[in-house]
Every structure is written in structure tokens, then in C-alpha cells.
Design an enzyme around this catalytic site. Structure first.
Site, PDB file in Angstrom:
ATOM      1  N   ASP A 141     -10.913   4.200  -0.548  1.00 55.46           N
ATOM      2  CA  ASP A 141     -10.127   3.227  -0.711  1.00 55.46           C
ATOM      3  C   ASP A 141      -9.950   2.672  -2.293  1.00 55.46           C
ATOM      4  OD1 ASP A 141      -8.153   1.362   0.037  1.00 55.46           O
ATOM      5  OD2 ASP A 141      -9.787   0.007   1.282  1.00 55.46           O
ATOM      6  N   PHE A 198      -4.787  -9.111  -5.610  1.00 60.19           N
ATOM      7  CA  PHE A 198      -5.967  -8.856  -4.803  1.00 60.19           C
ATOM      8  C   PHE A 198      -6.918  -8.406  -6.120  1.00 60.19           C
ATOM      9  CE2 PHE A 198      -2.790  -7.492  -1.969  1.00 60.19           C
ATOM     10  CZ  PHE A 198      -3.385  -8.292  -0.702  1.00 60.19           C
ATOM     11  N   GLU A 245      -7.672   7.734   1.851  1.00 63.07           N
ATOM     12  CA  GLU A 245      -7.269   6.209   1.573  1.00 63.07           C
ATOM     13  C   GLU A 245      -7.314   6.002   0.098  1.00 63.07           C
ATOM     14  OE1 GLU A 245      -8.033   2.971   4.395  1.00 63.07           O
ATOM     15  OE2 GLU A 245      -7.599   1.606   2.809  1.00 63.07           O
ATOM     16  N   HIS A 303      -2.212   1.263   7.674  1.00 61.06           N
ATOM     17  CA  HIS A 303      -2.945   0.530   6.712  1.00 61.06           C
ATOM     18  C   HIS A 303      -2.830  -0.919   6.631  1.00 61.06           C
ATOM     19  CE1 HIS A 303      -3.815  -0.762   2.581  1.00 61.06           C
ATOM     20  NE2 HIS A 303      -5.050   0.417   2.572  1.00 61.06           N
ATOM     21  N   HIS A 354      -5.344   5.179  -3.342  1.00 56.00           N
ATOM     22  CA  HIS A 354      -3.931   4.813  -3.506  1.00 56.00           C
ATOM     23  C   HIS A 354      -3.544   4.657  -5.004  1.00 56.00           C
ATOM     24  CE1 HIS A 354      -4.267   2.720   0.345  1.00 56.00           C
ATOM     25  NE2 HIS A 354      -5.368   2.001   0.148  1.00 56.00           N
TER      26      HIS A 354
HETATM   27  C1  GRE Z   1      -6.225  -1.667   0.080  1.00 60.94           C
HETATM   28  O1  GRE Z   1      -4.919  -1.410  -0.264  1.00 60.94           O
HETATM   29  O2  GRE Z   1      -6.751  -1.145   0.660  1.00 60.94           O
HETATM   30  C2  GRE Z   1      -6.539  -3.084  -0.556  1.00 60.94           C
HETATM   31  C3  GRE Z   1      -5.655  -4.034  -1.013  1.00 60.94           C
HETATM   32  C4  GRE Z   1      -6.110  -5.175  -1.354  1.00 60.94           C
HETATM   33  C5  GRE Z   1      -7.430  -5.493  -1.232  1.00 60.94           C
HETATM   34  C6  GRE Z   1      -8.432  -4.689  -0.840  1.00 60.94           C
HETATM   35  C7  GRE Z   1      -8.038  -3.386  -0.341  1.00 60.94           C
HETATM   36  O3  GRE Z   1      -4.485  -3.742  -0.939  1.00 60.94           O
HETATM   37  O4  GRE Z   1      -8.943  -2.603   0.154  1.00 60.94           O
HETATM   38 ZN    ZN Z   2      -6.417   0.820   1.226  1.00 62.24          ZN
END
Ligand code: GRE
Ligand code: ZN
Length: 326
Positions: free
Chosen positions: A286, A23, A8, A165, A10
Site C-alpha cells: 500500500d 491523507f 496495491e 480499493h 500506488h
Molecule cells: C490508499 O490509497 O490505500 C490510502 C489512501 C489514503 C490513506 C491511506 C491509504 O488513499 O491507505
Molecule cells: Zn491503497
């Protein structure tokens, strides 16, 4: 632990970068965050090295494609993101693999794009950011509805995992959070949204129709392991509208795979292991919403698991789940 595999993890392209701003933009470190999520070269690889992560299976940020109202734009943006990930995999084949972003606005085209990604680009599966909007902002399509059965047929035929997700609920549909915007996203709302979607899949008979589907959820199961016993207990009394042939818990235990992303906590880990065992559990960080170093610091040292289980959850299970050639 060295040699971990995480999935996970990104990335963003310029077209989807702004979605991360609400975020990550409030920390005052937006420029740094933006660099991190766009970068697929030295900085990320060095961070992976420090955290003992050998391979990252990349995915696009959230909600990105799922929040694009225009179908054609969703298709184009998915292709662009997937091509970007494919280029990174080509540049660093021993460090990266990828999960496809999909234009779920059009289930048939989403299936076609998944086929392209898996068969032509060597992707390992898909990662989709919750429900999809389409045409109008006040819309939310969940993947248990009949219109997605042909899409699931493609996933089943390809036999690749599908990562469900989180994304945030849309403003038109979240009265319960009124006045408490902090409650809506990753501290709580993400898990409510994602776990409910996952349970919809279980209750729709999807897994009766496609017994080989494998769904991944992050964050130690988005709360489901904690609630599963009670759900099954209460379903005996109020199964109204439930279309599964078997108890809910059976589907969760058989079809779901759970990661440690963004939830580095012994109590949650114990509960998830109690519910699922260790064979369907995986290390993930993450990044860059979380620090890879934090994920690893916890995972490498927690005494909830044995050293053998650490190897299994940190690496061997992922090799098996994605059929990695490592
Ligand atoms: C994620 O993609 O896992 C994510 C967000 C925004 C805030 C926290 C987060 O997209 O973990
Ligand atoms: Zn994520």
C-alpha cells in the site's frame, strides 16, 4: 523474503496528486510523499529492492478518477494515468506491471478502456476506488446496479481480476462520522465503505451471472473475514432483498482474493487464513501510504505461516492470479 510481488502499490499523475493531500499532507512531509507517489524510477525501485519486492503491479491513487464529476474529464484522466503506467512498464518490464484506472462514470467507456489496457498495453486487470460520482457531488454509483452488468461482461470476457480499493465517503452522506473526521478515512471508514460495496456485489447476483469474476480487496479483507460467519447466520432470518442464489459466504470464499496491504497484523492474518485458506491470499504493501519496509518486515517474519506458505502468499499466488510470465 526476496522475489515478492505486490499489487496495491500506488502512483499518481499531476492531475490526481492533490487527492492524496488530505491523507498525506498533514504529516508535514508532503513534498517527500509527493515525490514518492509520482516517482516510477530509481527511488521506488531502490525501495522495492530493500523490501525484497521484485515486481510491483502499479495502480492510481484514490479517489482520483472516481471523484471526477465530468464524464469526459474522467475518461481523459484515466487514459493519461494508464498511459503513464504503461510507459513505466515499458521502461522497467521486469519490475512493473499495471492495473487500469477506469472511468466508471460511463460503464461502456470503462469497458473499452479496460480492453485497451489489457489487450494493447498488457495490463493485468483493473483497480477502481470504490463508488463513482457523476455530474453532481452528491452522487454515489455502486457497481452492483444493473447499469454495470455490461461492464462486468467485459471483465468476465477478459478474465482479469478487479481490485476494489477504498475511498472515503462523500461529505453529504456520512452523518455517522460527524464531528469525527479521523474516523472517516483509513483508520475505519475506508473498510466500512469497501466491505459494504463488496457485500453489495455478493448480494446482487453478480457472481451467479459471471461465475469467473475475481474481486480483490485489500487490508486483510476490510473486516469481512471477521464478520462472515455472523452474516451468513443472520441472513437465514433476514434475507430481505438478497438476490444471490447461494449463501453470501460462498461468494466471498469463491470470488474474493485478499491482500495484506496496510494491515500487518497476525490476528487479522490468522482470521483471514481461517476464512479463505492461503490460496487466495497475497502480500501487498500500500505504498506510499504505508512503508514497503514495514509490510515486508512483518510479512517476512510472521510465524502465522510456514516458509512454504510465505512463498505462496508472497509470490506464487500472484503469478497465478495475474497469469504473470515470471
Ligand atoms: C490508499 O490509497 O490505500 C490510502 C489512501 C489514503 C490513506 C491511506 C491509504 O488513499 O491507505
Ligand atoms: Zn491503497
Amino acid at each position: 523474503m526476496k522475489g515478492k510481488i505486490a499489487f496495491e502499490e500506488h502512483m499518481a499523475i499531476e492531475d490526481t496528486l492533490q487527492d492524496a493531500k488530505i491523507f498525506a499532507g498533514e504529516s508535514g512531509q508532503w513534498d517527500e510523499f509527493a515525490e514518492e507517489i509520482l516517482d516510477l524510477d530509481e527511488h521506488r525501485l531502490a525501495t522495492m529492492d530493500r523490501a525484497g519486492i521484485q515486481m510491483a503491479i502499479l495502480s492510481l491513487n484514490a479517489p482520483a478518477i472516481q471523484a471526477i464529476l465530468d464524464r469526459d474529464e474522467a475518461v481523459e484522466t484515466s487514459e493519461k494515468a494508464n498511459d503513464r503506467m504503461a510507459a513505466a512498464v515499458t521502461a522497467h518490464p521486469d519490475r512493473y506491471a499495471a492495473l487500469a484506472a477506469l472511468p466508471m462514470q460511463d460503464p461502456k467507456t470503462a469497458g473499452e478502456e479496460l480492453k485497451r489496457c489489457v489487450n494493447e498495453l498488457g495490463f493485468k486487470g483493473a483497480l477502481v476506488n470504490g463508488f463513482t460520482q457523476r455530474d453532481v457531488a452528491d452522487s454515489a454509483f455502486y457497481y452492483d446496479i444493473p447499469g454495470y452488468r455490461d461492464f462486468w461482461q467485459v471483465v468476465s470476457d477478459l478474465d482479469v481480476p478487479f481490485y476494489l480499493h477504498p475511498r472515503m465517503q462523500i461529505p453529504e452522506r456520512c452523518e455517522i462520522y460527524d464531528g469525527h473526521p479521523w474516523l472517516k478515512s483509513s483508520p475505519w471508514g475506508f473498510a466500512v465503505e469497501t466491505s459494504t460495496h463488496a457485500l453489495r456485489l455478493c448480494g446482487s447476483g453478480l457472481f451467479d451471472d459471471f461465475p469467473n469474476l475475481r474481486i480483490i480487496v485489500g487490508h486483510q479483507g476490510e473486516g469481512i473475514p471477521f464478520g462472515l460467519w455472523r452474516m451468513d447466520a443472520r441472513m437465514r432470518f433476514s434475507p430481505r432483498g438478497y438476490c444471490g442464489k447461494r449463501p453470501l459466504g460462498d461468494y466471498f470464499r469463491e470470488h474474493f482474493h485478499v491482500t495484506t496491504s496496510g494491515n500487518y497484523n497476525d490476528a487479522a492474518f490468522r482470521c483471514t487464513i481461517d476464512t479463505l485458506g492461503t490460496e487466495q491470499l497475497y502480500f501487498c504493501s500500500d505504498y506510499p501510504f504505508e512503508r514497503m519496509e514495514d509490510a515486508s518486515e512483518w510479512f517476512d517474519n510472521t510465524d502465522v505461516i510456514t516458509e512454504e506458505q510465505r512463498q505462496q502468499i508472497g509470490r506464487a499466488n500472484a503469478i497465478k492470479l495475474f497469469g504473470l510470465d515470471l
